[in-house]
Design an enzyme around this catalytic site. Structure first.
Site, PDB file in Angstrom:
ATOM      1  N   TYR A  24     -76.128  -1.571 -18.590  1.00 58.46           N
ATOM      2  CA  TYR A  24     -74.447  -2.724 -18.497  1.00 58.46           C
ATOM      3  C   TYR A  24     -75.194  -4.104 -17.412  1.00 58.46           C
ATOM      4  CZ  TYR A  24     -72.534   2.084 -17.023  1.00 58.46           C
ATOM      5  OH  TYR A  24     -71.587   2.884 -17.052  1.00 58.46           O
TER       6      TYR A  24
ATOM      7  N   ARG B  76     -76.382  10.112 -20.747  1.00 61.17           N
ATOM      8  CA  ARG B  76     -74.923  10.003 -20.530  1.00 61.17           C
ATOM      9  C   ARG B  76     -74.309   9.368 -22.133  1.00 61.17           C
ATOM     10  NH1 ARG B  76     -72.046   8.890 -16.376  1.00 61.17           N
ATOM     11  NH2 ARG B  76     -71.203  10.583 -16.996  1.00 61.17           N
TER      12      ARG B  76
END
Ligand code: FE
Lengths: 237, 205
Positions: free
Chosen positions: A109, A158
């Site tokens: 991110y 994830r």
């Protein structure tokens, strides 16, 4: 103005649709999730209503995250994510504010808290906000996010996912969720996706891949319809 | 379109926002309910106040990056919505919604005007603030409703506050906390998880 009766506007969540918490291995759920049960309250005016013209406060853009304002292209697989914002009676919800954020193609991110050893892409911020149109449609042009590990004891990865925050017509229709990709084996191992107990409910979090004859060859296409709570909160057109 | 069971859909499941909610989603003025945007004219109706406090988790550790959203009636107790029979008379300059974000020390703040009380289904609602909280570790947002100590008579009759066991109702009152920028301030600290008699009281619908 038409008076909508404010009783029984919202169905309770069916079993297995809400995530079960706390989640094993996700320490934060144990530290944050209230220990006491929430007090059940009826739906009243204060829950069925919500801000009018919210897009004046939360400024919406064109939903193109794949290209910077100076025309530079992000790295990754280009994709279009689109769908309809609907209520429980399949009525489209216009003017919903839809926020999206995601990792870059390397699974990182663009956020100060993400200091994982994976490259940042200077041409990809990974977030955007749009407003659904008069028929409830929204769309984003972006790139397919990468998977990333969760560094806890019994760590797991994830699977690729996209975060969504949707502000619909009432505060009770407020939804925060994540979208997943079809056919990803990591979906089966993701503790967050699997905190939703009901298989059909989990499936609703997985987008539908568009056939190339519909999606074309510029970008992959994924359809993700977003159903908000609150049947009668949607004004009839 | 009338209700047709064949059109029935299920709402999507909720998920955590995780630790990476974009800072770019916060703009100056987002936590100011008195105006539609940072450059819009603020409402002229109602008494302005500041609500501030901090957010802590288990062990009373302050939490940064928690997102709070607040929703309330206007100064006359109206919501600008079709779901309010007097919604067309609601204050057009008051958006009634705001979003705040906790600092590294776990602090948040909102600026708003005192909500009015109103009648619904023959019952009188005390002035109240609806607060939604989301963040890492919360798999779904939690919500609560806050009341003001100066409206004790209205509070005593509020049907939602009365759902809370009597000895706990005070825990949903905001606390007068002097002045900030020349307007009255109230404080409300949130403890998402802790001892049962200290943890913030949350509601669900
Ligand atoms: Fe994520």
């Amino acid at each position: 103005m038409r008076n909508i009766h404010t009783t029984r506007l919202y169905d309770p969540w069916p079993d297995g649709v809400e995530p079960s918490v706390p989640i094993e291995g996700y320490t934060n759920t144990w530290l944050f999730t209230p220990s006491q049960p929430a007090i059940r309250k009826p739906v009243t005016r204060t829950e069925t209503t919500g801000p009018a013209e919210l897009w004046r406060k939360l400024i919406c853009g064109d939903g193109n995250l794949a290209v910077t304002s100076t025309g530079k292209w992000a790295q990754g697989l280009y994709m279009r994510v689109f769908g309809q914002i609907l209520d429980e009676d399949s009525r489209p919800i216009p003017n919903a504010v839809v926020e999206l954020w995601q990792a870059n193609a390397a699974g990182r991110y663009a956020h100060t808290l993400d200091n994982r050893r994976a490259p940042l892409d200077p041409n990809f911020l990974g977030n955007g906000r749009v407003r659904s149109d008069e028929n409830g449609w929204y769309e984003f042009h972006t790139i397919k996010p990468g998977a990333y590990p969760v560094p806890v004891k019994d760590a797991w990865w994830r699977p690729a996912h996209i975060h969504f925050s949707v502000l619909g017509p009432g505060t009770l229709s407020r939804l925060v969720t994540q979208m997943y990709f079809p056919g990803d084996p990591m979906n089966d191992w993701d503790r967050i996706l699997n905190s939703v107990g009901d298989a059909a409910a989990r499936n609703r979090l997985i987008a539908t891949q568009q056939h190339p004859r519909d999606a074309g060859t510029e970008a992959l296409g994924y359809r993700f319809d977003i159903v908000l709570r609150g049947r009668n909160a949607t004004p009839e057109a | 379109m009338t209700y047709n069971p064949e059109n029935r859909r299920f709402p999507l499941s909720q998920h955590t926002i995780g630790p990476f909610f974009p800072p770019g989603f916060f703009q100056p003025g987002d936590n100011d309910l008195t105006r539609y945007s940072a450059d819009a004219t603020p409402t002229e109706q109602g008494e302005v106040f500041i609500l501030h406090g901090n957010v802590c988790k288990e062990g009373r550790l302050p939490v940064p990056n928690m997102i709070l959203e607040m929703w309330q009636a206007d100064a006359n107790g109206r919501f600008r919505s079709e779901c309010d029979p007097e919604g067309d008379q609601a204050d057009p300059d008051f958006i009634a919604w705001g979003r705040s974000w906790t600092t590294m020390e776990g602090d948040y703040s909102f600026r708003s005007v005192l909500p009015g009380s109103y009648e619904e289904d023959g019952q009188r609602r005390a002035p109240h603030l609806n607060v939604l909280l989301m963040g890492i570790g919360l798999m779904k947002p939690v919500t609560t409703t806050l009341y003001f100590p100066q409206f004790a008579e209205l509070n005593a009759k509020d049907p939602i506050l009365n759902l809370v066991p009597e000895h706990q109702r005070d825990r949903l009152l905001v606390q007068p906390d002097g002045e900030v920028d020349g307007v009255p301030a109230y404080r409300f600290d949130i403890l998402t998880r802790g001892p049962a008699d200290e943890e913030t009281i949350f509601f669900e619908t």
